[in-house]
Design an enzyme around this catalytic site. Structure first.
Site, PDB file in Angstrom:
ATOM      1  N   GLU A 129     -18.020  -2.554  16.727  1.00 50.08           N
ATOM      2  CA  GLU A 129     -16.861  -2.762  15.841  1.00 50.08           C
ATOM      3  C   GLU A 129     -17.386  -3.540  14.647  1.00 50.08           C
ATOM      4  O   GLU A 129     -17.668  -4.734  14.761  1.00 50.08           O
ATOM      5  CB  GLU A 129     -15.775  -3.579  16.550  1.00 50.08           C
ATOM      6  CG  GLU A 129     -15.162  -2.896  17.748  1.00 50.08           C
ATOM      7  CD  GLU A 129     -14.045  -1.945  17.372  1.00 50.08           C
ATOM      8  OE1 GLU A 129     -13.556  -2.010  16.230  1.00 50.08           O
ATOM      9  OE2 GLU A 129     -13.662  -1.133  18.234  1.00 50.08           O
TER      10      GLU A 129
ATOM     11  N   CYS B 237     -11.817  -8.268   9.478  1.00 55.14           N
ATOM     12  CA  CYS B 237     -12.467  -6.975   9.238  1.00 55.14           C
ATOM     13  C   CYS B 237     -11.489  -5.977   8.638  1.00 55.14           C
ATOM     14  O   CYS B 237     -11.870  -5.145   7.833  1.00 55.14           O
ATOM     15  CB  CYS B 237     -13.049  -6.436  10.538  1.00 55.14           C
ATOM     16  SG  CYS B 237     -11.816  -6.264  11.827  1.00 55.14           S
TER      17      CYS B 237
HETATM   18  P1  NAD Z   1     -22.834 -11.160  12.416  1.00 50.71           P
HETATM   19  O1  NAD Z   1     -23.159  -9.726  12.500  1.00 50.71           O
HETATM   20  O2  NAD Z   1     -23.611 -12.027  11.523  1.00 50.71           O
HETATM   21  O3  NAD Z   1     -22.892 -11.861  13.853  1.00 50.71           O
HETATM   22  C1  NAD Z   1     -22.137 -11.406  14.932  1.00 50.71           C
HETATM   23  C2  NAD Z   1     -22.769 -11.881  16.226  1.00 50.71           C
HETATM   24  O4  NAD Z   1     -24.041 -11.254  16.392  1.00 50.71           O
HETATM   25  C3  NAD Z   1     -23.011 -13.370  16.353  1.00 50.71           C
HETATM   26  O5  NAD Z   1     -22.629 -13.777  17.655  1.00 50.71           O
HETATM   27  C4  NAD Z   1     -24.503 -13.493  16.172  1.00 50.71           C
HETATM   28  O6  NAD Z   1     -25.068 -14.596  16.840  1.00 50.71           O
HETATM   29  C5  NAD Z   1     -24.991 -12.222  16.813  1.00 50.71           C
HETATM   30  N1  NAD Z   1     -26.294 -11.768  16.370  1.00 50.71           N
HETATM   31  C6  NAD Z   1     -26.901 -12.002  15.180  1.00 50.71           C
HETATM   32  N2  NAD Z   1     -28.084 -11.369  15.129  1.00 50.71           N
HETATM   33  C7  NAD Z   1     -28.255 -10.732  16.307  1.00 50.71           C
HETATM   34  C8  NAD Z   1     -29.279  -9.909  16.839  1.00 50.71           C
HETATM   35  N3  NAD Z   1     -30.376  -9.612  16.139  1.00 50.71           N
HETATM   36  N4  NAD Z   1     -29.106  -9.400  18.078  1.00 50.71           N
HETATM   37  C9  NAD Z   1     -27.996  -9.676  18.802  1.00 50.71           C
HETATM   38  N5  NAD Z   1     -26.995 -10.451  18.339  1.00 50.71           N
HETATM   39  C10 NAD Z   1     -27.119 -10.978  17.104  1.00 50.71           C
HETATM   40  O7  NAD Z   1     -21.279 -11.164  12.025  1.00 50.71           O
HETATM   41  P2  NAD Z   1     -20.413 -12.392  11.538  1.00 50.71           P
HETATM   42  O8  NAD Z   1     -20.873 -12.775  10.173  1.00 50.71           O
HETATM   43  O9  NAD Z   1     -20.347 -13.401  12.622  1.00 50.71           O
HETATM   44  O10 NAD Z   1     -18.956 -11.725  11.443  1.00 50.71           O
HETATM   45  C11 NAD Z   1     -18.439 -11.121  10.296  1.00 50.71           C
HETATM   46  C12 NAD Z   1     -18.557  -9.626  10.389  1.00 50.71           C
HETATM   47  O11 NAD Z   1     -17.875  -9.148  11.543  1.00 50.71           O
HETATM   48  C13 NAD Z   1     -17.922  -8.898   9.233  1.00 50.71           C
HETATM   49  O12 NAD Z   1     -18.760  -7.859   8.805  1.00 50.71           O
HETATM   50  C14 NAD Z   1     -16.657  -8.326   9.828  1.00 50.71           C
HETATM   51  O13 NAD Z   1     -16.143  -7.209   9.175  1.00 50.71           O
HETATM   52  C15 NAD Z   1     -17.080  -8.019  11.212  1.00 50.71           C
HETATM   53  N6  NAD Z   1     -15.918  -7.904  12.080  1.00 50.71           N
HETATM   54  C16 NAD Z   1     -15.563  -6.665  12.568  1.00 50.71           C
HETATM   55  C17 NAD Z   1     -14.432  -6.532  13.358  1.00 50.71           C
HETATM   56  C18 NAD Z   1     -13.991  -5.200  13.911  1.00 50.71           C
HETATM   57  O14 NAD Z   1     -13.198  -5.176  14.845  1.00 50.71           O
HETATM   58  N7  NAD Z   1     -14.443  -4.097  13.367  1.00 50.71           N
HETATM   59  C19 NAD Z   1     -13.677  -7.664  13.654  1.00 50.71           C
HETATM   60  C20 NAD Z   1     -14.065  -8.881  13.121  1.00 50.71           C
HETATM   61  C21 NAD Z   1     -15.203  -8.997  12.350  1.00 50.71           C
END
Ligand code: NAD
Length: 478
Positions: A234, A268
Site C-alpha cells: 500500500e 496517502c
Molecule cells: P517509508 O517508506 O519511509 O517507511 C515505511 C516503513 O518502512 C517504516 O517502518 C520503515 O522503517 C520501513 N523501512 C524503511 N526502509 C526499509 C527497508 N529497506 N526494508 C524494510 N523496511 C523498511 O514511509 P513513511 O515515510 O514512513 O510513510 C509515508 C509514505 O507512506 C507515503 O508515501 C504515503 O503515501 C505512504 N502511505 C500509504 C498508505 C496506503 O494505504 N497506500 C497509507 C499511509 C501512508
C-alpha cells in the site's frame, strides 16, 4: 551483546529529541518469529469464533487504556484529536472483524463436488499463512500498524509488526493491552527498529504487508521476491479531484480543502491535485482561499485549530522544495506557501496554488503536506486525461451536481477507489474492496472481505472415487 545504536525520536511540536528506541536485531526478530510459529497451530485450531472471542477481549483491554495510548501517540504525531480517533477506532475495527470474520471464513471452504475429470471429486480447504508480518509508516501509526494485522490474526496467522521508527511511542501502552490477553500475546509480537529490522522481518515471515513510500515498497518487494513470499503493498498517491461545472463551488471548495489538508495532508489518500471546470473556477478558488485562510494551526495550543505540525521534519523540506520549484516556474501561491518554525515544530498553513503545469514536481510527485494545486479545465476529457497522467493510482474523487454525472466521469479514472461527491472517503470507509493501481500498490485489497481472505492459501483435496489409473493407460501402444 551491545546491539545496534539507539534510534533517536523527535518530538514534532518541540523539535527536541526526547525519546529513543533500541532497534531489534536480526537475531531478535528471528527468535520472535520462532516463538510465534510454535504457538500458531494452537491459534489456528481455536477456530474462527474462538479467535474472535480472544480478539474481543483485546478490544476491551484497549478500550480500558485508551487515554494511555492516545497520550504518547499524540506526542509522536503532534496532534490530539486524530490520535484519539485512531485509538478509539482500533477496538471498533477489532470487533468488526471479530463479528464478520467467522462468517467469511465459514463460506471459504468448498464441499466435495464432482470434478469435470471422470471419477474424481474435489473440495477445498483454506489454510492461513502461518506467520504474517507488517511494516508501517509514521503518518497514522496505530491505524497503519493494525489495519492488516487484525484480519491476519482473525484468519489464524501469528503476527509480527514493525511500526515506524519515527512514531514508536504508542507501543509501550499497547503492549500492556496485549499482555492482558495471554492467548494473543503468544501469537503477536511488535518489534521496533528501522530498515534493517524491516528487512529481518521480511526474511522471517510467510506474507508481508507493507504501507509506506514507493521507494521503500520496491525494496520490500525485492526482499519478498528473494524470500518467495507474497508482498502486499500500500504505497503513495497523488490523488486527483475533478470538480465539474454542475458542482456547488463553495461546498466543493470546502470538500476539496478537507480532503487535502486534514492531518496536514500527511495521508496517502489526500487530494493532491484539483481540476475545476472554468464555469465555476473563480467562485471555487475564491472560496478555497477563503476557507484555507480561516484554518488555524494547532499552535501554541494543541487543543485548537485544524493544522498540526509536520510529523517528520524532512517532509517539510520536501513540501517547501515543491512549492518553491512551482513558484519559480510561474505558479502563483494564493495563500500559505511557507513552512513556519514555531516552538521548534514545523508548520505549513493550507496552501492554494494556481497556474501550475503538469510537468511541475508539485503535480507529479507525492507532496504529503497541506497543499492544494488547482488547474482550470475547459473540456472534461482533458481533465480526465490530466488526472490519469500520473505514475500513481491510489484513489481519486469527482464532485458534480448529481452522483450519476460524477460517476460517469469517475468511471474513466485510473485509480483503485473513486469518491463520488466527496473526497478521500477511503480514509473512513473500510468495507469496499479496492486495489492500488499503477505505482500505488500491489496485491489484494486490505479493505472489504478480501482484507481477510488474502491471508489464506487454498488447498485442494482431490478424491479418486474409482480405480486409480495405471501406467498402462499412458503406454504408447495403449
Ligand atoms: P517509508 O517508506 O519511509 O517507511 C515505511 C516503513 O518502512 C517504516 O517502518 C520503515 O522503517 C520501513 N523501512 C524503511 N526502509 C526499509 C527497508 N529497506 N526494508 C524494510 N523496511 C523498511 O514511509 P513513511 O515515510 O514512513 O510513510 C509515508 C509514505 O507512506 C507515503 O508515501 C504515503 O503515501 C505512504 N502511505 C500509504 C498508505 C496506503 O494505504 N497506500 C497509507 C499511509 C501512508
Amino acid at each position: 551483546m551491545g546491539g545496534a545504536a539507539m534510534i533517536p525520536v523527535r518530538n514534532p511540536r518541540s523539535g527536541e529529541i526526547d525519546y529513543s528506541i533500541q532497534p531489534a536485531s536480526a537475531e531478535q526478530v528471528a527468535a520472535e518469529a520462532k516463538r510465534l510459529r510454535k504457538a500458531q497451530p494452537k491459534w489456528q485450531a481455536l477456530g474462527a469464533s474462538g479467535r474472535a472471542d480472544v480478539l474481543r477481549r483485546w478490544a476491551d483491554a484497549i478500550e480500558a487504556r485508551t487515554e494511555d495510548i492516545v497520550a504518547p501517540l499524540s506526542v509522536d504525531t503532534g496532534r490530539l484529536r486524530i490520535a484519539r480517533i485512531e485509538v478509539e477506532g482500533l477496538p471498533r475495527s477489532i470487533r468488526r472483524w471479530a463479528d464478520r470474520g467467522p462468517e467469511i471464513i465459514a463460506a471459504l471452504d468448498a464441499k466435495d463436488r464432482p470434478s469435470a475429470f471422470p471419477g474424481v471429486s474435489i473440495s477445498t480447504r483454506h489454510l492461513p499463512y502461518p506467520l504474517f508480518g507488517a511494516i508501517a509508516p509514521w503518518n497514522f501509526p496505530v491505524v497503519l500498524s493494525t489495519i492488516d494485522l487484525i484480519p491476519a490474526l482473525m484468519a489464524g496467522c501469528a503476527a509480527v509488526v514493525k511500526p515506524s521508527e519515527v512514531t514508536p511511542r504508542f507501543l509501550e501502552p499497547l503492549k500492556e493491552t496485549i499482555a492482558a490477553v495471554p492467548e494473543l500475546e503468544r501469537v503477536l509480537a511488535f518489534v521496533l527498529g528501522g530498515p534493517e529490522t524491516g528487512q529481518a522481518l521480511i526474511a522471517n515471515v510467510d506474507y508481508v504487508c507493507f504501507t509506506g513510500s514507493v521507494a521503500t515498497g520496491r525494496k520490500v518487494a525485492e526482499a519478498a521476491a528473494r524470500a518467495f513470499i507474497p508482498a502486499n503493498l500500500e504505497l503513495g498517491g497523488k490523488d486527483p479531484m475533478i470538480v465539474l461545472a454542475s458542482a456547488d463551488p463553495v461546498q466543493a471548495a470546502r470538500t476539496a480543502l478537507r480532503a487535502s489538508v486534514v492531518a496536514s495532508g500527511q495521508a496517502c489518500q489526500s487530494i493532491e491535485r484539483v481540476y475545476v471546470a472554468r464555469a465555476i473556477a473563480q467562485p471555487f478558488i475564491d472560496a478555497l482561499v477563503h476557507e484555507a485562510r480561516a484554518c488555524r494551526l494547532n499552535h501554541p495550543k494543541i487543543r485548537e485549530g485544524e493544522i498540526g505540525p509536520f510529523i517528520f521534519a524532512r517532509q517539510a523540506e520536501t513540501v517547501q522544495a515543491q512549492i518553491d520549484d512551482a513558484r519559480s516556474r510561474g505558479a502563483r501561491v494564493l495563500t500559505g506557501g511557507t513552512v513556519e518554525r514555531l516552538g521548534g515544530g514545523l508548520y505549513l498553513r493550507p496552501t492554494v496554488i494556481i497556474d501550475v503545469t503538469s510537468d511541475m514536481a508539485i503535480m507529479r510527485e507525492e507532496t504529503f503536506g497541506p497543499v492544494v494545486p488547482v488547474v482550470i479545465f475547459d473540456d472534461v476529457e482533458e481533465a480526465i486525461a490530466q488526472a490519469n497522467d500520473s505514475a500513481f493510482g491510489l484513489s481519486a474523487a469527482v464532485l458534480a451536481g448529481s452522483a450519476a454525472e460524477a460517476e460517469a466521469v469517475g468511471a474513466h479514472l485510473e485509480a483503485g477507489a473513486v469518491s463520488i461527491n466527496d473526497g478521500a472517503l477511503t480514509s473512513m470507509v473500510w468495507d469496499a474492496e479496492k486495489s492500488g493501481f499503477k505505482s500505488s500498490g500491489l496485491g489484494p485489497s486490505r479493505t472489504g472481505d478480501q482484507g481477510l481472505t488474502r491471508f489464506f492459501r487454498t488447498q485442494a483435496l482431490i478424491r479418486q472415487n474409482g480405480p486409480p489409473m495405471n501406467l498402462a493407460a499412458f503406454a504408447e501402444d495403449a
